[in-house]
Write an enzyme that holds these catalytic residues in place. Structure first.
Site, short mmCIF file in Angstrom:
data_model
loop_
_atom_site.label_atom_id
_atom_site.label_comp_id
_atom_site.label_asym_id
_atom_site.label_seq_id
_atom_site.Cartn_x
_atom_site.Cartn_y
_atom_site.Cartn_z
N LYS B 76 0.90 -1.05 0.10
CA LYS B 76 -0.02 0.08 -0.04
C LYS B 76 0.85 1.45 0.24
O LYS B 76 2.08 1.21 0.56
CB LYS B 76 -0.80 0.11 1.11
CG LYS B 76 -2.06 1.20 1.24
CD LYS B 76 -2.90 0.90 2.61
CE LYS B 76 -3.89 1.99 2.50
NZ LYS B 76 -4.86 2.10 3.69
N SER B 151 -10.03 2.24 2.76
CA SER B 151 -9.09 2.91 1.97
C SER B 151 -8.18 2.02 1.20
O SER B 151 -7.38 2.41 0.10
CB SER B 151 -8.29 4.10 2.78
OG SER B 151 -7.51 3.34 3.74
N SER B 175 -10.24 -0.13 6.83
CA SER B 175 -9.65 -0.22 5.58
C SER B 175 -9.23 -1.17 5.23
O SER B 175 -8.49 -1.20 4.07
CB SER B 175 -8.79 1.35 5.77
OG SER B 175 -9.42 2.56 5.76
#
Lengths: 487, 489
Positions: B76, B151, B175
């Site tokens: 990420k 997210s 997330s």
């Protein structure tokens, strides 16, 4: 200063003492002063994305030391909070400080104000002392209209020490600042270097009419980095506030700066532009828990504190309270005095005290030197006192030897006394011989003495001392002279 | 190979059936082919990836390989990685090249895995749909018209589309779990403090936690083995003995007590989600577990409390992005204040600004007690609810998300509706508990089409190994986790 009688001055001080740790409070970067800009700022100090603070335990120990030295509560749990504001030399745009729960709570410091007859002691109460990090520096010169940022200082550990509004004059404020300065150096948590900003004060000053119980509105004088400026700034501020009120004006809460060139304080920002710092507990740091065992360990490592040392000086060396207080005014003075005693012997304590507070202090003061820079070491001065004590030299010869030591003309008092032949003449045969010569050469004075003029006797003593180049014991000369004159 | 589990890949690498360079190239080629449609990656760097792959092959050849050595992992873009563009999904950091490795990145490097690229995400991890990214929205491989969740939407989408065998995510309010649910993956948010936050760009420090996103619980266990561990650089990192998170995978479920909070099964849940979750619970009963009714009475307060605490922390955490030292600076400005205002106004997107404003407000003088302090009290009540609940059960289960993946644009204009996407996940972050999501079926009604449904498993503190076992046993008995979106074979 001469205060307007109708007014009472109220002062509280906030002091930032830079803690003498090797590394920063939340990172491993060095705290050494004077390195090239931004060479002592690591990823944490410059607030790169993703970095996190880790508390330096040594900074906590400094706070514990301070708390113990002022008799404060060392909070079993204190909290680090973020103080949020934007400024280019504050890389995270928040300062990690302590807000609601500081590590040191309460405590007090005893100060001495006035001199001689007017000397008095006063206790200044401390509100709190908390740990926080320093910001970097903004450099507004040398960048052709731009501002340079040096983050070497960012993250340097500070202990902010806050008093109650207990001081009533600039003299008291300066006395407190000096006492605090001596104490933080004494317990070795701050080098006290005011030029480098290691010890700087903010003074909250207000005035009120005598008898008024409500405090006046205060103005805060920021960043006072010398005791002289502190005194000047407070005196100016007090006059300014009194005049303003007497002229029918009011005081508005403000932050002011002192300009040493003009000797005036100038408002920097008013209450309206005061920041809302939006304090909240820093979620990156755990609460600071201090177990009793930690406090005990630090207590065991503490030097003898000034109060205890003062009592010991009075008790063990028979010194007056005044002498003992003066000699414990700083750890350097106290250590110097005790090192002198080791050389001179305990019985000479009073003479040692007189020399440290008298001749040595005067000479250091004249040449603007600190006792740690004294050219005459404690061992050398102690050796000199030993020779006064055992009658080898008189006080006046001792001053000559002291000068010689100061000028580096010898290794020790003994060496100088020997080399210069300054040993006191105490052989009464030798002195009698000299007196006989003096009497023969000064027949007129002898006559005058016999006629009842006591002054003439002193002249004869003076002649005898002159003939021995001051090496005779004046008391002994006097006695022998009276005997010879049959007086 | 694209459907192989991490242990199968590991075995293939160990046996020399494939090299890390070959494996990495395979996935890089898939990224080149598929990413334009999905937009799961912000940064792909063939040379860096292949250099890491070659190093991994050398380690294997030298007999120095571990289970993850040579396996490509998508990271990420919230993790700072040395030499990699690290944007956090924001224009503010669109030019920021990481000067150091985050703890998570360093742990994977130590394990010898290969960085496959940096995945797309909601800007500064603020969002539940991956529509707030400066680098454009991510498409859900199950239906490109739907969001992947957020997210960690890029991480979820790339694994679902088989552009990566596994990925990392971070979870502040859901997330990891919500995008895992919406993309049909297995994702785990560990107990707060298990994975170091050092080098993970902070959103809300007291809630942020990194974790694995993969296709199975077994893969997640292997990944967590690499990610977890004490790190002195994070003061909230927990100094505990090293665990093997695979240790409970084979543990049978007989006697397992599954708590079902009545608050998680109320009217807010879509029917298709309810049907899939209840079928999964029935499956668990078949496997020997029993379900217990429990209550988390304060869970209804979790969204409001979260939307005070998380913005408060983010308003302070994001203040460092001021245009002074790195990142975006407005090209033209007047004085210092103007430089700050323009740089931040231009560098941050709308959702980030909204949260900074909320956070600034709730911390302001005069409002702090009413909002921030009150929210912290609620947070303690929520944590206490879980303590009470875990007296009667071993794990808690319920839906991960109230609905399957929604359409792009459906909620972006209505923040409250968007915030409610995390209604079942937020309370675990507030309590610091571990939570995971596993695929448990598909939305069957006409409206939602064939979209994955996630079952949430919440464990007690440090219950990760047990939770992974609970998930693994279910995955042995079902095949939801190995389904693949059409068109990505």
């Amino acid at each position: 200063m001469a205060l307007v009688d109708n007014w009472e001055v109220v002062i509280g001080l906030e002091t930032h003492a830079q803690l003498a740790t090797k590394s920063k409070i939340f990172s491993g970067a060095s705290t050494a002063f004077g390195a090239a800009p931004n060479t002592q700022a690591c990823a944490v100090d410059i607030a790169l994305p993703g970095v996190l603070p880790v508390l330096n335990g040594k900074a906590v120990e400094c706070a514990i030391r301070f708390g113990l030295a002022v008799g404060a509560l060392i909070a079993p749990r204190s909290i680090f909070a973020r103080k949020n504001y934007f400024y280019p030399d504050l890389p995270k745009a928040y300062q990690i400080s302590q807000y609601e729960l500081p590590v040191v709570q309460g405590g007090s410091l005893t100060i001495r104000v006035g001199q001689g007859e007017d000397l008095s002691e006063k206790t200044v109460r401390l509100t709190r002392a908390h740990l926080e990090e320093d910001a970097g520096k903004s450099l507004h010169e040398d960048f052709h209209g731009k501002t340079g940022i040096d983050l070497n200082r960012a993250g340097t550990p500070l202990l902010e020490i806050v008093t109650e509004p207990d001081m009533r004059s600039s003299d008291e404020a300066v006395a407190y600042a000096r006492a605090l300065h001596a104490l933080v150096r004494w317990i070795d948590i701050c080098d006290g270097n005011m030029q480098e900003g290691s010890f700087r004060c903010d003074a909250n000053v207000s005035v009120r009419r005598r008898g008024e119980s409500k405090l006046g509105t205060r103005r805060e004088i920021k960043n006072l980095n010398s005791f002289r400026f502190m005194q000047q700034a407070i005196d100016f501020e007090v006059r300014w506030q009194i005049e303003r009120i007497e002229d029918g004006g009011t005081i508005e809460q403000a932050t002011v700066l002192f300009d040493p060139d003009s000797g005036e304080t100038r408002a920097m920002r008013s209450k309206e532009d005061a920041h809302d710092y939006r304090y909240f507990p820093d979620p990156d740091l755990l609460p600071l828990d201090i177990a009793p065992a930690w406090i005990e360990r630090v207590k065991g490592e503490m030097p003898e504190l000034p109060g205890a040392m003062k009592a010991r000086f009075e008790r063990d060396y028979g010194l007056s309270a005044y002498d003992a207080t003066t000699l414990t005014g700083s750890l350097e003075i106290a250590r110097y005095f005790e090192a002198m005693l080791a050389a001179a012997g305990r019985t000479a304590a009073k003479t040692c005290a007189n020399w440290v507070m008298g001749d040595l202090a005067a000479r250091l003061n004249r040449e603007d030197k600190d006792i740690s820079e004294s050219p005459v070491s404690a061992a050398q001065l102690g050796g000199l006192i030993a020779r006064i004590a055992d009658g080898t030299i008189s006080n006046s010869i001792a001053r000559k030897v002291f000068d010689a030591l100061w000028n580096g003309e010898g290794e020790s008092a003994d060496q100088i006394i020997e080399a210069e032949g300054l040993k006191q003449i105490s052989d009464s045969g030798a002195i009698e011989k000299i007196i006989d010569e003096v009497l023969a050469a000064n027949a007129r004075s002898v006559e005058e003495f016999r006629a009842g003029k006591e002054k003439a006797f002193n002249a004869l003593v003076g002649q005898a001392m002159k003939a021995t180049k001051g090496k005779a014991n004046p008391q002994q000369v006097g006695e022998l002279l009276r005997k010879k004159l049959g007086a | 190979m694209i459907n192989a589990s991490l242990s199968e890949l590991s075995a293939a690498l160990a046996a020399g059936r494939i090299s890390s360079v070959e494996l990495s190239t395979l996935f890089l080629d898939r990224i080149a082919a598929l990413n334009p449609a999905i937009n799961a990656f912000i940064t792909v760097d063939h040379e860096r990836t292949l250099a890491e792959a070659r190093a991994a092959d050398a380690r294997r050849a030298a007999g120095d390989g571990g289970p993850l050595t040579g396996i490509p992992i998508a990271q990420k873009d919230i993790f700072v990685a040395d030499g990699w563009l690290t944007t956090c999904g924001s224009k503010m950091l669109a030019n920021f090249v990481g000067p150091y490795d985050a703890h998570v990145i360093a742990q994977f490097k130590r394990a010898g895995s290969v960085t496959l690229g940096k995945t797309n995400m909601d800007e500064f991890a603020m969002g539940s749909s991956n529509e707030t990214s400066f680098f454009g929205p991510v498409r859900n491989p199950w239906n490109p018209g739907r969001v992947p969740g957020g997210s960690s939407g890029g991480s979820a989408a790339c694994v679902a589309a088989r552009m990566a065998p596994a990925a990392t995510g971070t979870d502040t309010g859901g997330s990891i779990r919500q995008p895992a649910a919406l993309c049909g993956l297995t994702g785990l948010k560990p107990t707060y403090g298990v994975v170091s936050r050092y080098g993970m760009i902070a959103f809300a420090s007291s809630l942020d936690q990194a974790g694995p996103m993969a296709r199975s619980a077994e893969d997640c266990a292997l990944l967590l083995n690499a990610m977890a561990g004490f790190d002195a650089r994070d003061s909230t990192s927990l100094d505990r003995p090293v665990e093997d998170y695979t240790r409970d995978l084979a543990r049978p479920l007989v006697g397992l007590r599954i708590g079902l909070p009545r608050e998680f099964f109320g009217p807010g849940m879509a029917d298709d989600v309810r049907t899939a979750v209840e079928a999964a619970l029935e499956q668990y009963r078949k496997l020997g577990a029993r379900t217990v009714d429990i209550s988390l009475p304060n869970s209804g307060l979790s969204v409001p409390a979260y939307y005070v605490i998380a913005p408060a922390e983010c308003s302070s955490n994001l203040s460092r992005f001021d245009g002074v030292r790195y990142g975006y600076r407005a090209p033209e400005y007047g004085d210092l204040t103007d430089m700050y205002c323009k740089s931040r106004a231009q560098g941050f997107g709308a959702e980030v600004k909204r949260r900074i404003l909320i956070g600034t407000y709730v911390l302001s003088h005069g409002y702090y007690d009413a909002y921030y302090l009150q929210a912290q009290k609620i947070r303690r009540l929520i944590a206490q609810d879980f303590v009470t609940a875990f007296a009667d059960c071993d794990v808690i289960m319920g839906p991960t998300s109230p609905s399957v993946a929604f359409a792009h644009g459906a909620r972006i204009a209505d923040p409250v509706q968007m915030y409610l996407s995390d209604i079942y996940t937020i309370s675990t972050n507030l309590a610091g508990l571990p939570g995971m999501s596993i695929p448990c079926g598909f939305g069957a009604d006409e409206k939602s089409g064939n979209m994955p449904v996630g079952l949430q498993i919440i464990g007690n503190y440090f219950g990760e190994a047990r939770m992974l076992g609970v998930a693994h046993q279910y995955q042995l008995a079902t095949d939801w986790h190995s389904r693949m979106p059409a068109g990505f074979a």
